[in-house]
Write a protein that holds these residues in place. Structure first.
Motif, PDB file in Angstrom:
ATOM      1  N   THR A  61      67.585 -14.839  21.199  1.00 14.46           N
ATOM      2  CA  THR A  61      67.675 -16.144  20.362  1.00 14.46           C
ATOM      3  C   THR A  61      69.052 -16.735  20.707  1.00 14.46           C
ATOM      4  OG1 THR A  61      68.375 -14.857  18.404  1.00 14.46           O
ATOM      5  CG2 THR A  61      66.135 -15.308  18.601  1.00 14.46           C
ATOM      6  N   GLY A  62      69.645 -16.537  21.906  1.00 11.42           N
ATOM      7  CA  GLY A  62      70.927 -17.207  22.118  1.00 11.42           C
ATOM      8  C   GLY A  62      71.136 -18.526  22.499  1.00 11.42           C
ATOM      9  N   CYS A  63      70.105 -19.043  23.444  1.00  9.39           N
ATOM     10  CA  CYS A  63      70.177 -20.389  23.708  1.00  9.39           C
ATOM     11  C   CYS A  63      68.931 -20.955  24.020  1.00  9.39           C
ATOM     12  CB  CYS A  63      71.040 -20.685  24.725  1.00  9.39           C
ATOM     13  SG  CYS A  63      71.245 -22.292  25.200  1.00  9.39           S
ATOM     14  N   ALA A  64      68.295 -22.179  23.527  1.00  9.58           N
ATOM     15  CA  ALA A  64      66.841 -22.853  24.027  1.00  9.58           C
ATOM     16  C   ALA A  64      67.254 -24.083  24.617  1.00  9.58           C
ATOM     17  CB  ALA A  64      66.088 -22.928  22.807  1.00  9.58           C
ATOM     18  N   LEU A  65      66.367 -24.500  25.314  1.00 11.67           N
ATOM     19  CA  LEU A  65      66.378 -25.856  25.840  1.00 11.67           C
ATOM     20  C   LEU A  65      65.142 -26.867  25.410  1.00 11.67           C
ATOM     21  CD1 LEU A  65      67.534 -27.970  28.125  1.00 11.67           C
ATOM     22  CD2 LEU A  65      65.868 -26.980  29.535  1.00 11.67           C
ATOM     23  N   ASP A  66      65.542 -27.854  24.778  1.00 12.80           N
ATOM     24  CA  ASP A  66      64.437 -28.587  24.216  1.00 12.80           C
ATOM     25  C   ASP A  66      64.372 -29.923  25.326  1.00 12.80           C
ATOM     26  OD1 ASP A  66      63.045 -30.335  22.705  1.00 12.80           O
ATOM     27  OD2 ASP A  66      64.393 -30.473  21.050  1.00 12.80           O
ATOM     28  N   CYS A  67      63.175 -29.689  25.898  1.00 14.53           N
ATOM     29  CA  CYS A  67      62.744 -30.680  26.950  1.00 14.53           C
ATOM     30  C   CYS A  67      62.212 -31.835  26.338  1.00 14.53           C
ATOM     31  CB  CYS A  67      62.126 -30.018  27.981  1.00 14.53           C
ATOM     32  SG  CYS A  67      62.696 -28.663  28.882  1.00 14.53           S
ATOM     33  N   GLY A  68      62.623 -33.229  26.648  1.00 17.28           N
ATOM     34  CA  GLY A  68      62.106 -34.458  26.288  1.00 17.28           C
ATOM     35  C   GLY A  68      62.234 -34.494  24.804  1.00 17.28           C
ATOM     36  N   ALA A  69      63.588 -34.062  24.488  1.00 16.25           N
ATOM     37  CA  ALA A  69      64.209 -33.653  23.012  1.00 16.25           C
ATOM     38  C   ALA A  69      64.031 -34.956  22.249  1.00 16.25           C
ATOM     39  CB  ALA A  69      65.457 -33.326  23.331  1.00 16.25           C
ATOM     40  N   GLY A  70      64.039 -36.215  22.779  1.00 14.25           N
ATOM     41  CA  GLY A  70      64.116 -37.334  22.139  1.00 14.25           C
ATOM     42  C   GLY A  70      65.325 -37.311  21.050  1.00 14.25           C
ATOM     43  N   ILE A  71      65.056 -37.609  19.605  1.00 13.67           N
ATOM     44  CA  ILE A  71      66.104 -37.835  18.756  1.00 13.67           C
ATOM     45  C   ILE A  71      66.577 -36.370  18.087  1.00 13.67           C
ATOM     46  CG2 ILE A  71      65.502 -40.131  18.238  1.00 13.67           C
ATOM     47  CD1 ILE A  71      64.406 -39.189  15.352  1.00 13.67           C
ATOM     48  N   GLY A  72      65.716 -35.366  18.806  1.00 11.56           N
ATOM     49  CA  GLY A  72      66.171 -34.058  18.315  1.00 11.56           C
ATOM     50  C   GLY A  72      65.322 -33.421  17.099  1.00 11.56           C
ATOM     51  N   ARG A  73      64.201 -33.980  17.053  1.00 11.09           N
ATOM     52  CA  ARG A  73      63.044 -33.578  15.938  1.00 11.09           C
ATOM     53  C   ARG A  73      62.673 -32.176  15.852  1.00 11.09           C
ATOM     54  NH1 ARG A  73      57.602 -32.609  14.940  1.00 11.09           N
ATOM     55  NH2 ARG A  73      57.204 -32.761  17.228  1.00 11.09           N
ATOM     56  N   ILE A  74      62.364 -31.546  17.285  1.00 14.09           N
ATOM     57  CA  ILE A  74      62.210 -30.179  17.382  1.00 14.09           C
ATOM     58  C   ILE A  74      63.174 -29.367  17.288  1.00 14.09           C
ATOM     59  CG2 ILE A  74      61.171 -28.602  19.259  1.00 14.09           C
ATOM     60  CD1 ILE A  74      59.140 -30.236  17.956  1.00 14.09           C
ATOM     61  N   THR A  92      65.952 -40.775  28.061  1.00  8.34           N
ATOM     62  CA  THR A  92      66.484 -41.999  27.095  1.00  8.34           C
ATOM     63  C   THR A  92      67.790 -41.832  26.391  1.00  8.34           C
ATOM     64  OG1 THR A  92      64.040 -42.728  27.063  1.00  8.34           O
ATOM     65  CG2 THR A  92      65.731 -43.758  25.529  1.00  8.34           C
ATOM     66  N   GLN A  93      68.848 -42.081  26.988  1.00 11.62           N
ATOM     67  CA  GLN A  93      70.283 -42.024  26.445  1.00 11.62           C
ATOM     68  C   GLN A  93      70.226 -42.396  24.977  1.00 11.62           C
ATOM     69  OE1 GLN A  93      72.928 -40.347  27.962  1.00 11.62           O
ATOM     70  NE2 GLN A  93      73.651 -40.416  25.846  1.00 11.62           N
ATOM     71  N   GLU A  94      69.465 -43.554  24.575  1.00 14.84           N
ATOM     72  CA  GLU A  94      69.728 -43.975  23.342  1.00 14.84           C
ATOM     73  C   GLU A  94      69.109 -42.977  22.433  1.00 14.84           C
ATOM     74  OE1 GLU A  94      67.877 -47.600  20.322  1.00 14.84           O
ATOM     75  OE2 GLU A  94      67.122 -47.378  22.308  1.00 14.84           O
ATOM     76  N   PHE A  95      68.043 -42.206  22.643  1.00 15.03           N
ATOM     77  CA  PHE A  95      67.391 -41.113  21.711  1.00 15.03           C
ATOM     78  C   PHE A  95      68.647 -40.043  21.612  1.00 15.03           C
ATOM     79  CE2 PHE A  95      62.879 -41.982  23.220  1.00 15.03           C
ATOM     80  CZ  PHE A  95      62.806 -43.256  22.632  1.00 15.03           C
ATOM     81  N   LEU A  96      69.250 -39.717  22.444  1.00 14.74           N
ATOM     82  CA  LEU A  96      70.208 -38.541  22.651  1.00 14.74           C
ATOM     83  C   LEU A  96      71.467 -38.957  21.810  1.00 14.74           C
ATOM     84  CD1 LEU A  96      70.269 -37.267  26.289  1.00 14.74           C
ATOM     85  CD2 LEU A  96      69.272 -36.081  24.509  1.00 14.74           C
ATOM     86  N   ASP A  97      71.664 -40.370  21.966  1.00 15.93           N
ATOM     87  CA  ASP A  97      72.864 -40.626  20.952  1.00 15.93           C
ATOM     88  C   ASP A  97      72.290 -40.844  19.468  1.00 15.93           C
ATOM     89  OD1 ASP A  97      74.299 -41.324  23.082  1.00 15.93           O
ATOM     90  OD2 ASP A  97      73.678 -43.456  23.264  1.00 15.93           O
TER      91      ASP A  97
END
Length: 138
Positions: A61-74, A92-97
């Protein structure tokens, strides 16, 4: 061979254009189905928890990658409660922001916000215990 490459480039370009028009909200991330977010998260958590821990067929449970993360819901509702660190990758940079504010205080445990299409992204070898892809491909 050139037609296939052109078709592929057009496909990904169209996808990027589509996501640029989607509002950076939970409802936007789920294509208008924001009302099912809790059901979706709970089902995903029940599935993922079967594979976390020690022993055969388990992962850390050290590190996970959220692929297609959008705004970070998951990231916010599923991965950060289960992992020490989460990286987000989205085209989409706007989603990451937006994710930086949407995640709130827990966002301090995000390692990286990576702007890239998944077709071009190469995960860092050995970094991730889990690479999660949900509501992205298909």
């Amino acid at each position: 061979m050139g037609d296939k490459t052109a078709d592929e480039a057009s496909f990904y370009s169209n996808a990027e254009d589509y996501w640029k028009e989607v509002p950076p909200t939970v409802d936007g991330m789920l294509g208008g189905y924001g009302s099912i977010s809790s059901i979706d998260i709970n089902g995903s958590k029940a599935f993922l928890q079967k594979f976390l821990g020690e022993g055969q067929g388990k992962t850390g449970t050290g590190c996970a990658l959220d692929c297609g993360a959008g705004i970070g819901r998951i990231t916010k509702r599923l991965l950060l409660p289960l992992f020490n660190t989460v990286d987000l990758v989205d085209v989409t940079q706007e989603f990451l922001d937006k994710a930086k504010t949407y995640l709130g205080e827990e966002g301090k445990r995000v390692g990286n916000y990576l702007c890239s299409g998944l077709q071009d992204f190469v995960p860092e070898s050995g970094r991730y215990d889990v690479i999660w892809i949900q509501w992205v491909i298909g």
